[in-house]
Design a protein around this motif. Structure first.
Motif, PDB file in Angstrom:
ATOM      1  N   ARG A  80      17.976 -12.674 -11.238  1.00 48.41           N
ATOM      2  CA  ARG A  80      17.542 -11.930 -12.425  1.00 48.41           C
ATOM      3  C   ARG A  80      16.495 -10.888 -12.059  1.00 48.41           C
ATOM      4  N   SER A  81      16.142 -10.077 -13.060  1.00 45.47           N
ATOM      5  CA  SER A  81      15.100  -9.095 -12.802  1.00 45.47           C
ATOM      6  C   SER A  81      13.760  -9.626 -13.304  1.00 45.47           C
ATOM      7  N   VAL A  82      12.728  -9.289 -12.569  1.00 47.56           N
ATOM      8  CA  VAL A  82      11.386  -9.768 -12.889  1.00 47.56           C
ATOM      9  C   VAL A  82      10.407  -8.614 -12.788  1.00 47.56           C
ATOM     10  N   THR A  83       9.287  -8.766 -13.461  1.00 46.56           N
ATOM     11  CA  THR A  83       8.242  -7.758 -13.383  1.00 46.56           C
ATOM     12  C   THR A  83       6.902  -8.455 -13.603  1.00 46.56           C
ATOM     13  N   LYS A 133       9.435 -10.371  -7.555  1.00 48.22           N
ATOM     14  CA  LYS A 133      10.717 -11.038  -7.314  1.00 48.22           C
ATOM     15  C   LYS A 133      10.599 -12.188  -6.305  1.00 48.22           C
ATOM     16  N   GLN A 134       9.493 -12.219  -5.585  1.00 48.51           N
ATOM     17  CA  GLN A 134       9.320 -13.301  -4.601  1.00 48.51           C
ATOM     18  C   GLN A 134       9.069 -14.660  -5.267  1.00 48.51           C
ATOM     19  N   ASP A 175      12.814 -16.189  -5.302  1.00 45.22           N
ATOM     20  CA  ASP A 175      13.599 -16.006  -4.076  1.00 45.22           C
ATOM     21  C   ASP A 175      14.003 -17.323  -3.429  1.00 45.22           C
ATOM     22  N   SER A 201       4.692 -14.361  -5.470  1.00 42.12           N
ATOM     23  CA  SER A 201       4.267 -13.177  -6.208  1.00 42.12           C
ATOM     24  C   SER A 201       2.783 -13.314  -6.524  1.00 42.12           C
ATOM     25  N   TRP A 228       3.513 -12.301 -15.703  1.00 40.80           N
ATOM     26  CA  TRP A 228       4.751 -12.171 -14.928  1.00 40.80           C
ATOM     27  C   TRP A 228       5.892 -12.464 -15.882  1.00 40.80           C
ATOM     28  N   LEU A 240      10.213 -12.876 -16.489  1.00 41.75           N
ATOM     29  CA  LEU A 240      11.599 -13.009 -16.028  1.00 41.75           C
ATOM     30  C   LEU A 240      12.511 -12.621 -17.177  1.00 41.75           C
TER      31      LEU A 240
END
Ligand SMILES: *[C@@H]1O[C@H](CO)[C@@H](O)[C@H](O)[C@H]1NC(C)=O
Length: 371
Positions: A167-170, A181-182, A185, A198, A208, A210
């Motif tokens: 998925r995408s994370v920020t 994204k770590q 992982d 992260s 953070w 997701l």
């Protein structure tokens, strides 16, 4: 110009594109530390983890030579892959035992996953361990005057149904190489956290997020804390789940507040089937770091969300014309797409039977999609 007031209701459906979270298999061997009973020249134990089959780990000739991988936490080991040497004496591996368990001193007390009868020179053979649980993966040859040579060892773990996969994370900020994204992982970052965890900088209310891309019913979230230092920094972090991006998603309902997690430990938080597309962690307060070594999300879905919306339109068009109804839906869809909502299907469910002046709460339900 004639102005009509129309009321109508629309059926909004979110139809998921992705059906199922991957059952991802990951080689975790490189994330641990290794040792072996004796060293033969520079044939170090870590040579079995370097991805280069021509460099190998090698003991001296001794009784019960062993090679031991400490994964630093308990994993369910699905299978172990072993690559034998190409150059000579491939038969030396015969009779080696692969053991998985938690006992680092009495290696023979750890249960056996497999006994290797033979591996041809240069070949890689895979041994199924059926999700044996253990922190150590040991290869040992019982007997006297034996030499253990291992050119590659790979240890595979499966993560069935981790919704965070791919998925995408920020995150609110990033300190050096500690990218968002770590945290998804699969690498718990116990040996090299800067490339596997992260972290935000020190800031006010670090967060953070997701994005699961669809709405899921989340049963639990697993958070792994860093092992190297300062485990108390996670204290007070809130896990929030929902569909809103208001305040970057940090206003969504709270699943749990993390009181503390010991260094290098994974804690599970039950979320009681909370529904949402976004999973946030946020630490309220000033001068706080949010560091995450792994976040796993489990649950069911994606959900099919249906919402009835009643709209009041000011228009000179007549909704009794089918072409007008189609055009109106098309315009609504493109307006929604303009706000980033593209996976919505709009349908008329009821036409303009009467004018409705009062807004009603839209009933929403999350139904699992039947596939
Ligand atoms: C290793 O420890 C874990 C929990 O700490 C346990 O579930 C597992 O059964 C143990 N493995 C063995 C082989 O005893």
């Amino acid at each position: 110009m004639k102005v009509f007031f129309r009321s109508l209701s629309l059926l909004l459906g979110v139809f998921p594109l992705q059906m199922k979270a991957d059952e991802k298999e990951v080689n975790v061997a490189g994330w641990g530390t290794v040792s072996q009973s004796t060293l033969f020249y520079d044939w170090h134990p870590q040579n079995a983890l370097d991805g280069i089959p021509s460099t190998c780990a090698h003991t001296q000739s001794q009784s019960n030579p062993w090679w031991k991988l400490d994964l630093l936490t308990v994993y369910s080991v699905n299978r172990v892959l072993i690559t034998n040497r190409l150059s000579c004496c491939s038969e030396r591996i015969n009779g080696a035992e692969i053991r998985v368990g938690n006992d680092s001193s009495n290696l023979f007390s750890n249960p056996i996953c497999a006994v290797i009868p033979v591996i041809p020179a240069g070949a890689s053979y895979s041994y199924s361990c059926n999700r044996m649980e253990g922190r150590y993966v040991i290869v040992v040859i019982p007997g006297s005057d034996r030499i253990l040579t291992l050119c590659e060892v790979e240890v595979y773990v499966v993560y069935p149904g981790n919704l965070a996969t791919g998925r995408s994370v920020t995150q609110s900020s990033t300190i050096s190489s500690w990218f968002a994204k770590q945290a998804i992982d699969f690498n718990l970052g116990f040996t090299r956290p800067e490339s596997a965890c992260s972290s935000t900088t020190s800031q006010t209310n670090p967060w953070w997020r997701l994005d699961l891309q669809q709405i899921y019913r989340v049963s639990r979230v697993v958070v792994t804390n860093r092992r190297d230092c300062c485990p108390e920094r996670i204290n007070g972090a809130e896990i929030r789940i929902g569909n809103s991006l208001e305040n970057n998603g940090n206003n969504n309902p709270i699943c749990a507040v993390i009181s503390s997690i010991p260094a290098g430990v994974s804690f599970t938080y039950a979320c009681d089937d909370m529904e949402g597309r976004f999973v946030n962690l946020i630490i309220p307060g000033d001068s706080r770091f949010l560091t995450l070594c792994e976040v796993e999300v489990y649950g069911e879905g994606p959900c099919l969300k249906q919402t009835f919306v009643k709209l009041k339109l000011k228009s000179s068009w007549s909704l009794s014309e089918a072409a007008v109804r189609v055009q109106l839906l098309t315009r609504l869809e493109s307006a929604l797409a303009g706000t980033g909502i593209s996976n919505v299907t709009l349908r008329w469910s009821q036409l303009h039977k009467q004018e409705v002046m009062r807004k009603e709460a839209a009933p929403a339900q999350c139904a699992l999609r039947k596939t």
